[in-house]
Design a protein around this motif. Structure first.
Motif, PDB file in Angstrom:
ATOM      1  N   ARG A 139      -5.763   2.952  -2.036  1.00 19.11           N
ATOM      2  CA  ARG A 139      -5.781   3.726  -0.787  1.00 19.11           C
ATOM      3  C   ARG A 139      -6.670   3.022   0.221  1.00 19.11           C
ATOM      4  NH1 ARG A 139      -4.193   9.162  -0.548  1.00 19.11           N
ATOM      5  NH2 ARG A 139      -3.032   9.797  -2.417  1.00 19.11           N
ATOM      6  N   ARG A 140      -6.051   2.592   1.298  1.00 21.29           N
ATOM      7  CA  ARG A 140      -6.811   1.995   2.387  1.00 21.29           C
ATOM      8  C   ARG A 140      -6.000   2.146   3.670  1.00 21.29           C
ATOM      9  NH1 ARG A 140      -9.127  -2.521   2.697  1.00 21.29           N
ATOM     10  NH2 ARG A 140      -9.549  -2.927   0.492  1.00 21.29           N
ATOM     11  N   GLU A 141      -6.671   2.120   4.785  1.00 20.72           N
ATOM     12  CA  GLU A 141      -6.005   2.252   6.071  1.00 20.72           C
ATOM     13  C   GLU A 141      -5.270   0.946   6.417  1.00 20.72           C
ATOM     14  OE1 GLU A 141      -5.737   5.015   8.029  1.00 20.72           O
ATOM     15  OE2 GLU A 141      -6.607   5.968   6.250  1.00 20.72           O
ATOM     16  N   VAL A 142      -4.063   1.093   6.938  1.00 18.47           N
ATOM     17  CA  VAL A 142      -3.255  -0.054   7.353  1.00 18.47           C
ATOM     18  C   VAL A 142      -2.715   0.247   8.753  1.00 18.47           C
ATOM     19  CG1 VAL A 142      -1.217  -1.473   6.845  1.00 18.47           C
ATOM     20  CG2 VAL A 142      -2.597  -0.541   4.965  1.00 18.47           C
ATOM     21  N   LYS A 143      -2.692  -0.758   9.603  1.00 19.63           N
ATOM     22  CA  LYS A 143      -2.251  -0.560  10.982  1.00 19.63           C
ATOM     23  C   LYS A 143      -0.780  -0.170  11.054  1.00 19.63           C
ATOM     24  CE  LYS A 143      -1.963  -2.748  15.536  1.00 19.63           C
ATOM     25  NZ  LYS A 143      -2.219  -3.947  16.347  1.00 19.63           N
ATOM     26  N   TYR A 144      -0.508   0.821  11.916  1.00 20.71           N
ATOM     27  CA  TYR A 144       0.862   1.252  12.191  1.00 20.71           C
ATOM     28  C   TYR A 144       1.242   0.768  13.590  1.00 20.71           C
ATOM     29  CZ  TYR A 144       4.729   4.426  13.338  1.00 20.71           C
ATOM     30  OH  TYR A 144       5.931   4.947  13.728  1.00 20.71           O
ATOM     31  N   TYR A 145       2.393   0.114  13.714  1.00 22.35           N
ATOM     32  CA  TYR A 145       2.769  -0.508  14.981  1.00 22.35           C
ATOM     33  C   TYR A 145       3.640   0.380  15.861  1.00 22.35           C
ATOM     34  CZ  TYR A 145       0.784  -4.761  13.061  1.00 22.35           C
ATOM     35  OH  TYR A 145      -0.084  -5.683  12.532  1.00 22.35           O
TER      36      TYR A 145
ATOM     37  N   PHE B 122       1.865   4.559  -2.271  1.00 23.68           N
ATOM     38  CA  PHE B 122       2.658   4.364  -3.485  1.00 23.68           C
ATOM     39  C   PHE B 122       2.129   3.161  -4.247  1.00 23.68           C
ATOM     40  CE2 PHE B 122       5.558   6.801  -0.854  1.00 23.68           C
ATOM     41  CZ  PHE B 122       6.119   7.692  -1.766  1.00 23.68           C
ATOM     42  N   ASP B 123       2.362   3.173  -5.564  1.00 26.07           N
ATOM     43  CA  ASP B 123       1.969   2.036  -6.390  1.00 26.07           C
ATOM     44  C   ASP B 123       2.937   0.866  -6.236  1.00 26.07           C
ATOM     45  OD1 ASP B 123      -0.312   3.255  -7.838  1.00 26.07           O
ATOM     46  OD2 ASP B 123       1.240   4.623  -8.572  1.00 26.07           O
ATOM     47  N   ALA B 124       4.197   1.186  -5.985  1.00 20.77           N
ATOM     48  CA  ALA B 124       5.220   0.152  -5.813  1.00 20.77           C
ATOM     49  C   ALA B 124       6.232   0.627  -4.786  1.00 20.77           C
ATOM     50  CB  ALA B 124       5.920  -0.147  -7.141  1.00 20.77           C
ATOM     51  N   VAL B 125       6.806  -0.314  -4.069  1.00 18.10           N
ATOM     52  CA  VAL B 125       7.860  -0.023  -3.091  1.00 18.10           C
ATOM     53  C   VAL B 125       9.038  -0.949  -3.379  1.00 18.10           C
ATOM     54  CG1 VAL B 125       8.517  -0.052  -0.654  1.00 18.10           C
ATOM     55  CG2 VAL B 125       6.229   0.738  -1.309  1.00 18.10           C
ATOM     56  N   ILE B 126      10.230  -0.356  -3.455  1.00 18.55           N
ATOM     57  CA  ILE B 126      11.465  -1.119  -3.651  1.00 18.55           C
ATOM     58  C   ILE B 126      12.294  -1.027  -2.376  1.00 18.55           C
ATOM     59  CG2 ILE B 126      13.581  -1.365  -5.001  1.00 18.55           C
ATOM     60  CD1 ILE B 126      12.162   0.143  -7.281  1.00 18.55           C
ATOM     61  N   ILE B 127      12.641  -2.160  -1.799  1.00 19.86           N
ATOM     62  CA  ILE B 127      13.504  -2.178  -0.626  1.00 19.86           C
ATOM     63  C   ILE B 127      14.954  -2.263  -1.111  1.00 19.86           C
ATOM     64  CG2 ILE B 127      14.057  -3.304   1.556  1.00 19.86           C
ATOM     65  CD1 ILE B 127      11.198  -2.172   1.389  1.00 19.86           C
ATOM     66  N   ALA B 128      15.711  -1.199  -0.834  1.00 24.39           N
ATOM     67  CA  ALA B 128      17.126  -1.135  -1.212  1.00 24.39           C
ATOM     68  C   ALA B 128      17.921  -0.631  -0.012  1.00 24.39           C
ATOM     69  CB  ALA B 128      17.309  -0.213  -2.413  1.00 24.39           C
TER      70      ALA B 128
ATOM     71  N   ILE C  24       0.829  -1.206   0.000  1.00 24.71           N
ATOM     72  CA  ILE C  24       0.000   0.000   0.000  1.00 24.71           C
ATOM     73  C   ILE C  24       0.865   1.257   0.000  1.00 24.71           C
ATOM     74  CG2 ILE C  24      -1.802   1.266   1.261  1.00 24.71           C
ATOM     75  CD1 ILE C  24      -2.728  -1.409   0.077  1.00 24.71           C
ATOM     76  N   GLY C  25       1.998   1.195   0.683  1.00 20.88           N
ATOM     77  CA  GLY C  25       2.886   2.347   0.761  1.00 20.88           C
ATOM     78  C   GLY C  25       3.868   2.184   1.894  1.00 20.88           C
ATOM     79  N   VAL C  26       4.298   3.309   2.475  1.00 20.40           N
ATOM     80  CA  VAL C  26       5.266   3.275   3.576  1.00 20.40           C
ATOM     81  C   VAL C  26       4.818   4.230   4.680  1.00 20.40           C
ATOM     82  CG1 VAL C  26       7.212   2.677   2.068  1.00 20.40           C
ATOM     83  CG2 VAL C  26       6.720   5.086   2.541  1.00 20.40           C
ATOM     84  N   PHE C  27       5.210   3.901   5.892  1.00 20.78           N
ATOM     85  CA  PHE C  27       4.981   4.791   7.028  1.00 20.78           C
ATOM     86  C   PHE C  27       6.243   5.601   7.300  1.00 20.78           C
ATOM     87  CE2 PHE C  27       1.668   1.631   8.004  1.00 20.78           C
ATOM     88  CZ  PHE C  27       0.606   2.464   8.327  1.00 20.78           C
ATOM     89  N   VAL C  28       6.088   6.906   7.379  1.00 20.65           N
ATOM     90  CA  VAL C  28       7.187   7.803   7.717  1.00 20.65           C
ATOM     91  C   VAL C  28       6.725   8.699   8.855  1.00 20.65           C
ATOM     92  CG1 VAL C  28       8.715   9.630   6.895  1.00 20.65           C
ATOM     93  CG2 VAL C  28       8.084   7.752   5.367  1.00 20.65           C
ATOM     94  N   GLU C  29       7.421   8.608   9.974  1.00 21.95           N
ATOM     95  CA  GLU C  29       7.047   9.347  11.184  1.00 21.95           C
ATOM     96  C   GLU C  29       5.579   9.110  11.545  1.00 21.95           C
ATOM     97  OE1 GLU C  29       8.188  13.401  10.451  1.00 21.95           O
ATOM     98  OE2 GLU C  29      10.294  12.998  10.937  1.00 21.95           O
ATOM     99  N   GLY C  30       5.159   7.868  11.352  1.00 23.05           N
ATOM    100  CA  GLY C  30       3.801   7.473  11.718  1.00 23.05           C
ATOM    101  C   GLY C  30       2.731   7.763  10.687  1.00 23.05           C
ATOM    102  N   SER C  31       3.075   8.496   9.631  1.00 21.89           N
ATOM    103  CA  SER C  31       2.093   8.836   8.591  1.00 21.89           C
ATOM    104  C   SER C  31       2.215   7.889   7.408  1.00 21.89           C
ATOM    105  CB  SER C  31       2.299  10.274   8.113  1.00 21.89           C
ATOM    106  OG  SER C  31       2.088  11.178   9.166  1.00 21.89           O
TER     107      SER C  31
END
Length: 464
Positions: A369-375, A163-169, A152-159
């Motif tokens: 776009r949908r809500e996802v739990k932040y830990y 994104f359509d795609a995420v690349i882990i590098a 779905i995307g990424v969490f940055v500072e809890g927000s």
């Protein structure tokens, strides 16, 4: 299409430039660009492109060095793209200054820039990335947002940022060990985060220790190219005890054994006449530490350097999660096998960055776009984890020690992503009842054909 790249080392920047050139909106998340292991890389990049060298020779060296655990099709795929990877860099203005020989290679194919290769390449790529419109956000990615096996995307500072795609590098996890010459903050948190969310890890037990670390005011690496130039490994009594140009697993293990005998181990580089000119960075830090390599022996020790295993991906750098990809040291698809050949890592970074961009352009992932739990995990006591990993999942392993490490780990209060990653290494090292490459079991000192297959860690279990 919007693509997030977690990490701004060589793999991440290569992917970013390749995607942005095709008009894709790219955002790179990297808070400390001058602390990536790519930037710290000294020696160089293995390119089998010189007269007298060949793809077959490089492939053979890689498979032999990987102790035949490599995925042969992946090895051919990566190495056959060497010319393209070389052209990618030189077309941006990168100019190599030397060609070196390193352990495990049968030909001097390591292209370097004053033996501070990363320091020269990364700024060039960053500059070009900005010119083609790549966005840079100098913040950590806290967590990867996944729902129903789709990114779905990424969490940055809890927000949550969509994104359509995420690349882990994001690199590997050598920072989980007490002694490392890489970035000590490189704890593999994105890898552990994905493991917590059910994404499989591959060959996670294979951790490469660089044979010649130097521990002074801080920890440094003395490049393999120094041994390629003729430096010898000796004890304090002057005994030479190993072929310095063997693969890293062999050299690191023999040094460690001498240290267990109570002997100091030193690098004798006094025979290299132009040391200062060939290795200016190494020369400068040694002089700061009061050592003159022209006349003094250099004390060395193995240090955790490179994590061969990582997020399990296919030949196109796809994970089982739709829209989620992994490249560089964070990923594993069998290229390195059980032991990374020197300077193959930066080649993999370039090729995986180019290849993943093609995969994304071809597949055209679309997010939602949908809500996802932040830990919101807390880091906790990482130093305890580092001690456990160094003492129980280090250069030489055995069953009792691995089990004791797992027992100790359970009692540590630390980020569950860090603990799960450490647990994965310990459990897969326990499951692999053989010695192969960077994984050495004192109680199973030989390779066994029934274990010549990858390990997969998923949901707390290692499958072999």
């Amino acid at each position: 299409m919007k693509v997030a790249i977690v990490g701004g080392g060589l793999a991440g920047l290569t992917a970013a430039i390749s995607l942005a050139r095709e008009g894709i909106e790219v955002t790179v998340f990297d808070p400390k660009p001058r602390e990536s292991n790519s930037y710290l890389a000294q020696a160089g990049i293995a390119f089998p492109i010189s007269d007298g060298d060949s793809l077959l020779s490089h492939v053979t060296d890689t498979i032999r060095g990987g102790k035949y655990l490599n995925d042969i099709s992946v090895v051919w795929n990566v190495i056959s793209k060497s010319t393209e990877a070389y052209h990618f860099l030189t077309s941006l203005g990168v100019e190599f200054t030397n060609r070196e020989l390193e352990g495990g290679h049968s030909f001097p194919r390591i292209f370097t820039i004053k033996n501070e290769t990363g320091k020269y390449i990364i700024p060039v790529l960053e500059k070009h990335a900005k010119e083609v419109g790549v966005n840079f956000i100098r913040k950590f990615v806290d967590e990867i947002a996944i729902y129903n096996k789709k990114v779905i995307g990424v969490f940055v500072e809890g927000s949550l940022l969509y994104f359509d795609a995420v690349i882990i590098a994001s690199g590997g996890f050598s920072g989980l060990y007490r002694f490392t010459a890489g970035n000590s903050e490189n704890l593999g948190i994105p890898i552990g985060d994905l493991a917590l969310k059910g994404v499989p890890l591959r060959d996670i037990e294979f951790v490469q220790f660089h044979p010649t670390g130097f521990i002074g005011k801080r920890t440094y690496l003395i490049s393999e190219a120094v041994r390629g130039a003729g430096a010898k490994l000796v004890t304090g009594e002057g005994e030479r005890f190993v072929n310095e140009l063997e693969t890293r697993d062999v050299v690191a293990r023999e040094i460690y054994r001498k240290m267990l005998e109570g002997k100091g181990v030193f690098l004798d580089a006094t025979g290299i006449e132009d040391f200062k000119k060939r290795f200016p960075y190494i020369y400068s830090f040694l002089r700061r530490e009061g050592i003159n390599p022209k006349r003094d022996l250099i004390p060395v020790t193995p240090v955790a350097h490179y994590t061969i295993g990582g997020i399990s991906v296919d030949a196109f750098y796809r994970t089982p999660v739709k829209g989620l990809y992994a490249i560089g040291e964070a990923a594993c698809n069998g290229f390195h096998g059980a032991n990374r050949l020197a300077s193959n890592s930066l080649l993999e970074c370039l090729v995986s960055g180019i290849e993943v961009s093609r995969t994304i352009i071809r597949e055209k992932p679309r997010g939602e776009r949908r809500e996802v739990k932040y830990y919101g995990y807390e880091l906790g006591n990482v130093d305890e984890v580092r001690e456990i990993m160094w003492n129980h999942a280090g250069i030489i392993r055995r069953e009792e020690s691995l089990r004791l490490g797992l027992k100790k780990l359970k009692k540590v209060e630390a980020d569950p992503r860090v603990k799960l990653l450490a647990e994965a290494v310990l459990k897969c090292a326990l499951a692999r009842k053989e010695s192969r490459g960077a994984h050495y079991r004192e109680d199973y000192p030989h390779s066994r054909e029934e274990f010549r297959r990858p390990s997969i860690f998923r949901e707390g279990t290692c499958m072999l």
